[in-house]
Design a protein around this motif. Structure first.
Motif, PDB file in Angstrom:
ATOM      1  N   HIS A  60      32.466   3.176  26.990  1.00 14.14           N
ATOM      2  CA  HIS A  60      31.180   3.711  27.429  1.00 14.14           C
ATOM      3  C   HIS A  60      30.876   5.101  26.886  1.00 14.14           C
ATOM      4  CE1 HIS A  60      28.415   2.167  30.856  1.00 14.14           C
ATOM      5  NE2 HIS A  60      27.720   2.553  29.809  1.00 14.14           N
ATOM      6  N   THR A  61      31.837   5.726  26.231  1.00 18.86           N
ATOM      7  CA  THR A  61      31.563   6.994  25.556  1.00 18.86           C
ATOM      8  C   THR A  61      30.386   6.860  24.601  1.00 18.86           C
ATOM      9  OG1 THR A  61      33.955   7.413  25.610  1.00 18.86           O
ATOM     10  CG2 THR A  61      32.624   8.868  24.232  1.00 18.86           C
ATOM     11  N   ILE A  62      30.252   5.686  23.976  1.00 16.71           N
ATOM     12  CA  ILE A  62      29.246   5.505  22.929  1.00 16.71           C
ATOM     13  C   ILE A  62      27.823   5.578  23.454  1.00 16.71           C
ATOM     14  CG2 ILE A  62      30.903   4.077  21.666  1.00 16.71           C
ATOM     15  CD1 ILE A  62      29.074   1.661  22.247  1.00 16.71           C
ATOM     16  N   ALA A  63      27.635   5.460  24.779  1.00 16.83           N
ATOM     17  CA  ALA A  63      26.270   5.522  25.321  1.00 16.83           C
ATOM     18  C   ALA A  63      25.619   6.872  25.037  1.00 16.83           C
ATOM     19  CB  ALA A  63      26.279   5.240  26.819  1.00 16.83           C
ATOM     20  N   LEU A  64      26.403   7.950  25.010  1.00 20.02           N
ATOM     21  CA  LEU A  64      25.829   9.274  24.782  1.00 20.02           C
ATOM     22  C   LEU A  64      25.181   9.386  23.402  1.00 20.02           C
ATOM     23  CD1 LEU A  64      25.256  12.200  25.573  1.00 20.02           C
ATOM     24  CD2 LEU A  64      27.585  12.763  24.777  1.00 20.02           C
ATOM     25  N   GLY A  77      40.100  17.705  31.704  1.00 18.86           N
ATOM     26  CA  GLY A  77      39.444  18.799  31.008  1.00 18.86           C
ATOM     27  C   GLY A  77      38.596  18.385  29.821  1.00 18.86           C
ATOM     28  N   ALA A  78      38.572  17.075  29.503  1.00 18.18           N
ATOM     29  CA  ALA A  78      37.819  16.597  28.338  1.00 18.18           C
ATOM     30  C   ALA A  78      36.393  16.237  28.747  1.00 18.18           C
ATOM     31  CB  ALA A  78      38.504  15.381  27.728  1.00 18.18           C
ATOM     32  N   PRO A  79      35.382  16.800  28.085  1.00 16.71           N
ATOM     33  CA  PRO A  79      33.994  16.547  28.481  1.00 16.71           C
ATOM     34  C   PRO A  79      33.415  15.238  27.945  1.00 16.71           C
ATOM     35  CG  PRO A  79      34.040  18.123  26.689  1.00 16.71           C
ATOM     36  CD  PRO A  79      35.468  17.836  27.034  1.00 16.71           C
ATOM     37  N   TYR A  80      34.062  14.645  26.933  1.00 16.35           N
ATOM     38  CA  TYR A  80      33.519  13.439  26.310  1.00 16.35           C
ATOM     39  C   TYR A  80      34.511  12.295  26.488  1.00 16.35           C
ATOM     40  CZ  TYR A  80      30.285  16.758  24.251  1.00 16.35           C
ATOM     41  OH  TYR A  80      29.348  17.743  24.077  1.00 16.35           O
ATOM     42  N   THR A  81      34.248  11.446  27.473  1.00 21.13           N
ATOM     43  CA  THR A  81      35.079  10.279  27.756  1.00 21.13           C
ATOM     44  C   THR A  81      34.157   9.152  28.217  1.00 21.13           C
ATOM     45  OG1 THR A  81      35.433  10.538  30.147  1.00 21.13           O
ATOM     46  CG2 THR A  81      36.798  11.904  28.695  1.00 21.13           C
ATOM     47  N   HIS A  82      34.759   7.992  28.512  1.00 16.88           N
ATOM     48  CA  HIS A  82      33.913   6.881  28.977  1.00 16.88           C
ATOM     49  C   HIS A  82      33.460   7.052  30.426  1.00 16.88           C
ATOM     50  CE1 HIS A  82      37.243   4.009  30.769  1.00 16.88           C
ATOM     51  NE2 HIS A  82      37.441   5.266  31.111  1.00 16.88           N
ATOM     52  N   GLY A  83      33.928   8.087  31.106  1.00 14.10           N
ATOM     53  CA  GLY A  83      33.479   8.356  32.462  1.00 14.10           C
ATOM     54  C   GLY A  83      32.477   9.491  32.581  1.00 14.10           C
TER      55      GLY A  83
END
Length: 341
Positions: free
Chosen positions: A152-156, A186-192
């Motif tokens: 779901h990361t790809i939605a951004l 601490g990671a801002p870009y994940t699937h959540g």
């Protein structure tokens, strides 16, 4: 649109000799459709989505299907990088006419498979940038895109590309999980986190966004407070048995109105009985029938794009999840075919 009798014709491309004994296709009024299943059995031929032509084999496309084989943003089971291929392979049985919506989507619009974007599996930032570039380029060739993920990361990056064309969009998000958390480890870009980042970047119309199917334990009650702050209303799975599919459809229509709407379907919105092949399964989800019924309602809304994510074939049995995802794609394509050109 009026339809003439389908005729089987060879696929063609400038500079390429037609191979009619390999690639006979059904065409209607110049629109190139699926490989003719009365000539080539469904288990044969190239595994494009629904055995549709490749984008390079048609002069134009109204709707393109894009694969993004990326799963570096997952927090539990990996494997969604193999999702696009699995969904395409599971789509071989999709037929030309959709009786529920009374449309032949591949005759009403030129639909083509654009293949996969190749992205860096070791650098999330670089991958997100590449997905955005690829989606923007594709939207210059086809005004509507259905994306097969991937996590779901790809939605951004997809939302970045869509809003560049349409402005901020109402997102209707089908998922077991909110995906509006701030960070993981601490990671801002994940699937959540994609919809939190999308809100911060001004990609969402916060008056039109909605989650459907949310369920399962949360980290804290404040998760729901933080989610509401970024503009999402909630139709949890626990309400579905009382609302029914029609009640959910009414909620969605009332929320999005005539706004441009983007649909994001995490396959784990379905109960694991219907979609075991996913990275973060949660009990108590929607049935396939319920989800497909709700998706058909987007034929009456201003649907501008969609994605299907989190299909992880290593955990799938007998293509249960892949078949569900393929039918999700079919209903979304049908809705797009019935929508504004």
């Amino acid at each position: 649109m009026p339809e003439s009798k389908p005729q089987s014709q060879p696929d063609s491309q400038p500079g390429r000799r037609p191979l009619p004994w390999i690639e006979p296709r059904v065409t209607v009024d110049g629109i190139v459709g699926q490989v003719d299943a009365t000539v080539v059995p469904r288990y044969g031929g190239e595994p494009t989505f629904a055995r549709l032509p490749r984008l390079s084999d048609v002069p134009r496309a109204d709707i393109a299907i894009l694969g993004v084989p990326f799963d570096t943003g997952v927090s539990y089971r990996p494997g969604a990088r193999f999702g696009p291929g699995h969904i395409r392979e599971s789509s071989r049985l999709l037929r030309p006419y959709n009786p529920a919506l009374r449309v032949s989507p591949f005759a009403a619009r030129q639909v083509a498979d654009a293949g996969d974007i190749g992205v860096n599996p070791f650098d999330i930032g670089e991958a997100i940038a590449a997905i955005e570039r690829g989606a923007r380029d594709l939207l210059e060739r086809a005004p509507r895109v259905l994306t097969l993920g991937g996590d779901h990361t790809i939605a951004l990056p997809l939302l970045r590309a869509v809003t560049a064309a349409h402005g901020p969009v109402a997102v209707v998000h089908f998922d077991a999980h909110l995906d509006t958390w701030d960070t993981y480890f601490g990671a801002p870009y994940t699937h959540g986190t994609p919809f939190r980042r999308a809100f911060e970047e001004g990609l969402l119309d916060p008056e039109g966004c909605l989650h459907v199917g949310i369920r399962g334990p949360l980290y804290d009650a404040d998760d729901l407070v933080a989610d509401s702050a970024v503009g999402f209303q909630l139709v949890p799975a626990t309400e579905l048995e009382h609302l029914g599919s029609l009640g959910v459809i009414e909620r969605i229509a009332a929320r999005v109105g005539d706004r441009p709407v983007y649909v994001s379907v995490d396959i784990d919105v379905l109960d694991p009985a219907f979609a075991p092949g996913t990275g973060t399964p949660e009990a108590g989800g929607l049935t396939s029938r319920e989800l497909l019924a709700v998706l058909r309602s987007f034929a009456g809304l201003n649907l501008v794009g969609a994605d299907i994510v989190e299909v992880a074939p290593a955990y799938d049995h007998a293509q249960i999840t892949g078949i569900a995802a393929a039918h999700v794609g079919y209903e979304l394509l049908s809705a797009l075919a019935l929508g504004k050109p």
